[in-house]
Scaffold this active site. Structure first.
Site, PDB file in Angstrom:
ATOM      1  N   ASP A 246       0.858  -1.175   0.000  1.00 12.40           N
ATOM      2  CA  ASP A 246       0.000   0.000   0.000  1.00 12.40           C
ATOM      3  C   ASP A 246       0.899   1.231   0.000  1.00 12.40           C
ATOM      4  OD1 ASP A 246      -3.262   0.308   0.873  1.00 12.40           O
ATOM      5  OD2 ASP A 246      -2.037   2.101   0.982  1.00 12.40           O
ATOM      6  N   CYS A 333     -14.516  -0.591  -7.344  1.00 12.45           N
ATOM      7  CA  CYS A 333     -15.561  -0.141  -6.426  1.00 12.45           C
ATOM      8  C   CYS A 333     -16.141   1.197  -6.875  1.00 12.45           C
ATOM      9  CB  CYS A 333     -15.026  -0.040  -4.995  1.00 12.45           C
ATOM     10  SG  CYS A 333     -13.714   1.188  -4.784  1.00 12.45           S
TER      11      CYS A 333
END
Length: 389
Positions: A246, A333
């Protein structure tokens, strides 16, 4: 209750129970109507059609009910009870192995502009409309009543969803420092104070379980790991190694904490704070199961073209470096990215990478994130599990 009058013929979508009134459909707004007010919506001829929250912007009214009723304690309690009853019916509430679920999913639960996620005995409530923000204390009181002994705390977290308003996150009821929740028998720290969304991505619960079934013996790469959910499931599934990536140092810290919470001292896991594309450039041949679960690339229609280019580029890199016989779990998403948009981007990526690819699963949001049949826009999470030769 003040009134919003529609232009002639603009009531047809409401007659089909779509829960939004767009600003361009409005003929007249009563004097004194303020943002967040509850208003009656009537046709050009004065016929009642709906009650909802008014707000300036493209979506001018979010419909709460198509009945001419008061929006009072009884109304909120009824809607919250209906939401709880559905979660009990599908088995996600009151489960001894799972105390993490979405209780209210906006339009999907006929409460547009409101999200409530439950983490153990804490509910995290988030408003996406001014009307829901103004009703927060009334909703919280009815939430506590409906949930009974299931709930001890209600935390309000809307600073990021209503950034144009001066408001503070904080507890509306109770107050707890215990932020460990259980999902399918695994423990996770939920950062509802500073984390994204309500602190955890509840919508990937079933997809994480599916990944666990495929993880045995695999070398797993979890890109955009955030809380490390997919990583922890992969470890329980018997993965040989799991790497979490990340760009946020806070996300990497949280991932490491969640791995330690479930698999203390397990050397199969390593986490890297790095840019996704940069990391993928140097990872060829190291992994045979990859998860791509990026944040929304397009939050409005104007960003759709660039978003699809981003999905194509990201998936192409994954296809190029995954080992033959590998599995790719890839997601979008972004609400404005349809299933067809996303699939075409992934198919383009496969062709550019010149890999043979087969679809094993088509994934979506879980049942506690229901889609109102009259509001197809609520189907936001798209995913594919692909076998790559």
């Amino acid at each position: 209750m003040k009134t919003i009058q529609l232009k002639r013929g603009k009531e047809e979508s409401l007659r089909r129970f779509h829960p939004w009134v767009f600003s361009g459909a409005i003929q007249h707004v009563d004097a004194g109507v303020a943002e967040g007010d509850v208003v009656r919506v009537v046709t050009a001829g004065g016929e009642f059609i709906a009650v909802g929250h008014y707000q300036e912007g493209s979506i001018a009214v979010r419909v709460l009910t198509f009945s001419d009723v008061a929006i009072d304690d009884r109304f909120w309690a009824s809607r919250l009870q209906s939401a709880l009853d559905m979660r009990l019916a599908i088995g996600v509430a009151d489960s001894p192995a799972n105390n993490t679920y979405r209780l209210v999913h906006g339009e999907g639960d006929n409460l547009p502009g409101l999200i409530i996620d439950v983490y153990g005995q804490t509910a995290v409530m988030q408003a996406h409309s001014i009307g829901m923000h103004l009703s927060r204390r009334q909703i919280a009181a009815q939430l506590v009543s409906v949930m009974g002994n299931r709930l001890q705390h209600v935390y309000y977290k809307s600073e990021t969803t209503l950034p144009f308003m001066e408001l503070e996150n904080g507890f509306l009821y109770g107050g707890s420092q215990d932020n460990v929740a259980v999902e399918n028998g695994l423990k996770f720290y939920v950062d509802w104070l500073r984390g994204q969304k309500t602190g955890f991505f509840v919508d990937q619960r079933e997809n994480r379980s599916l990944l666990e079934q495929y993880a045995r013996g695999k070398r797993v790469l979890n890109m955009f790991c955030y809380t490390g959910g997919f990583s922890v499931y992969a470890m329980r599934g018997g993965a040989n190694l799991v790497h979490s990536v990340d760009s946020s140092a806070k996300a990497i810290e949280l991932t490491n904490r969640n791995v330690a919470l479930n698999f203390a001292g397990d050397e199969r896991h390593k986490a890297f704070c790095d840019d996704a594309f940069k990391f993928l450039d140097g990872a060829e041949g190291q992994y045979d199961l990859i998860v791509l679960d990026p944040p929304a690339f397009a939050k409005h229609r104007g960003a759709l073209h660039n978003a699809l280019k981003g999905y194509t580029r990201l998936n192409q890199k994954a296809f190029q470096m995954i080992e033959p016989g590998g599995l790719l779990f890839t997601f979008s998403c972004s609400q404005v990215v349809t299933k067809d948009h996303f699939r075409n981007a992934v198919f383009t990526a496969a062709a550019l990478a010149r890999r043979k690819v087969r679809i094993l699963h088509q994934l979506h949001q879980p049942a506690d994130h229901p889609v109102n049949i009259y509001h197809p826009e609520g189907e936001y999470l798209k995913g594919l599990v692909l076998y790559v030769e």
